[in-house]
Design an enzyme around this catalytic site. Sequence first.
Site, PDB file in Angstrom:
ATOM      1  N   TYR A 102       0.843  -1.197   0.000  1.00  0.00           N
ATOM      2  CA  TYR A 102       0.000   0.000   0.000  1.00  0.00           C
ATOM      3  C   TYR A 102       0.879   1.249   0.000  1.00  0.00           C
ATOM      4  O   TYR A 102       0.525   2.253  -0.618  1.00  0.00           O
ATOM      5  CB  TYR A 102      -0.942  -0.012   1.213  1.00  0.00           C
ATOM      6  CG  TYR A 102      -1.969  -1.108   1.122  1.00  0.00           C
ATOM      7  CD1 TYR A 102      -3.098  -0.977   0.321  1.00  0.00           C
ATOM      8  CD2 TYR A 102      -1.810  -2.286   1.842  1.00  0.00           C
ATOM      9  CE1 TYR A 102      -4.034  -1.990   0.227  1.00  0.00           C
ATOM     10  CE2 TYR A 102      -2.745  -3.305   1.760  1.00  0.00           C
ATOM     11  CZ  TYR A 102      -3.855  -3.154   0.944  1.00  0.00           C
ATOM     12  OH  TYR A 102      -4.779  -4.160   0.851  1.00  0.00           O
ATOM     13  N   GLU A 119      -1.371 -16.484 -10.907  1.00  0.00           N
ATOM     14  CA  GLU A 119      -0.517 -15.584 -11.684  1.00  0.00           C
ATOM     15  C   GLU A 119       0.961 -15.945 -11.540  1.00  0.00           C
ATOM     16  O   GLU A 119       1.700 -15.907 -12.526  1.00  0.00           O
ATOM     17  CB  GLU A 119      -0.750 -14.138 -11.248  1.00  0.00           C
ATOM     18  CG  GLU A 119      -2.107 -13.622 -11.656  1.00  0.00           C
ATOM     19  CD  GLU A 119      -2.345 -12.185 -11.254  1.00  0.00           C
ATOM     20  OE1 GLU A 119      -3.395 -11.660 -11.644  1.00  0.00           O
ATOM     21  OE2 GLU A 119      -1.492 -11.572 -10.562  1.00  0.00           O
ATOM     22  N   ASN A 145     -12.325  -0.050  -4.995  1.00  0.00           N
ATOM     23  CA  ASN A 145     -12.049  -0.372  -6.399  1.00  0.00           C
ATOM     24  C   ASN A 145     -13.319  -0.938  -7.051  1.00  0.00           C
ATOM     25  O   ASN A 145     -13.788  -2.000  -6.656  1.00  0.00           O
ATOM     26  CB  ASN A 145     -10.904  -1.390  -6.448  1.00  0.00           C
ATOM     27  CG  ASN A 145     -10.632  -1.920  -7.830  1.00  0.00           C
ATOM     28  OD1 ASN A 145     -11.146  -1.428  -8.830  1.00  0.00           O
ATOM     29  ND2 ASN A 145      -9.803  -2.946  -7.898  1.00  0.00           N
ATOM     30  N   CYS A 200      -6.389  -5.182  -7.664  1.00  0.00           N
ATOM     31  CA  CYS A 200      -6.115  -4.875  -6.259  1.00  0.00           C
ATOM     32  C   CYS A 200      -5.680  -6.106  -5.472  1.00  0.00           C
ATOM     33  O   CYS A 200      -5.106  -5.971  -4.396  1.00  0.00           O
ATOM     34  CB  CYS A 200      -7.302  -4.187  -5.616  1.00  0.00           C
ATOM     35  SG  CYS A 200      -8.857  -5.074  -5.751  1.00  0.00           S
ATOM     36  N   HIS A 201      -5.886  -7.296  -6.038  1.00  0.00           N
ATOM     37  CA  HIS A 201      -5.394  -8.499  -5.353  1.00  0.00           C
ATOM     38  C   HIS A 201      -3.867  -8.529  -5.321  1.00  0.00           C
ATOM     39  O   HIS A 201      -3.284  -9.271  -4.544  1.00  0.00           O
ATOM     40  CB  HIS A 201      -5.951  -9.770  -6.018  1.00  0.00           C
ATOM     41  CG  HIS A 201      -5.555  -9.963  -7.435  1.00  0.00           C
ATOM     42  ND1 HIS A 201      -6.200  -9.329  -8.486  1.00  0.00           N
ATOM     43  CD2 HIS A 201      -4.578 -10.706  -7.990  1.00  0.00           C
ATOM     44  CE1 HIS A 201      -5.636  -9.694  -9.627  1.00  0.00           C
ATOM     45  NE2 HIS A 201      -4.640 -10.521  -9.353  1.00  0.00           N
TER      46      HIS A 201
END
Length: 173
Positions: free
Chosen positions: A107, A166, A130, A138-139
């Site tokens: 953050y 990912e 979001n 945002c993950h």
Amino acid sequence: MTDSEVFYCLRECPVGWLALLGTEKGLRRISLQPDPVDALAGLGNSAQSAAESPAAFADALAAFDAYFAGDMTALEGVKVELTDPSPFFAAAWQACRGIPPGETRSYQWLADAAGNPKASRAAGQAMAKNPLPLVIPCHRVVGSGGGLHGYGGGGLGVKARLLEMERQQRPLF
């Protein structure tokens, strides 16, 4: 279809139910939840006057299918129509879109990238509000120690699964 027409659709995906809301200009809202009722509710009041039209989201749905099938860059080209975000939120969301798949940022990094190094809490609020999870990934934003914190797109378990998918660049199907 005209700019004023708002559409929605609902589809099951490997991590729950995906509800989309938008116009021909792009997506306005994405709701990712464990069940279809919650996913539709996550679109908010705007969905009540929207027409159901999966065809209106053909390109976006194809991008989501490709993403969940292992193409980690498939969501980068999805058109969005953000309506009146604050300048800081807009900058934070744009910075978040630049985080590469499989990587995470804090953050604090997000606050710096959005132009206000003292606004890490505000960066957290930008991610909490979001409107387009997955497209604005945002993950990929984590605590300063690397720990997972809140994820409105289905909870921390979904956040962890998305990050693992990912990192491995493997499909969730």
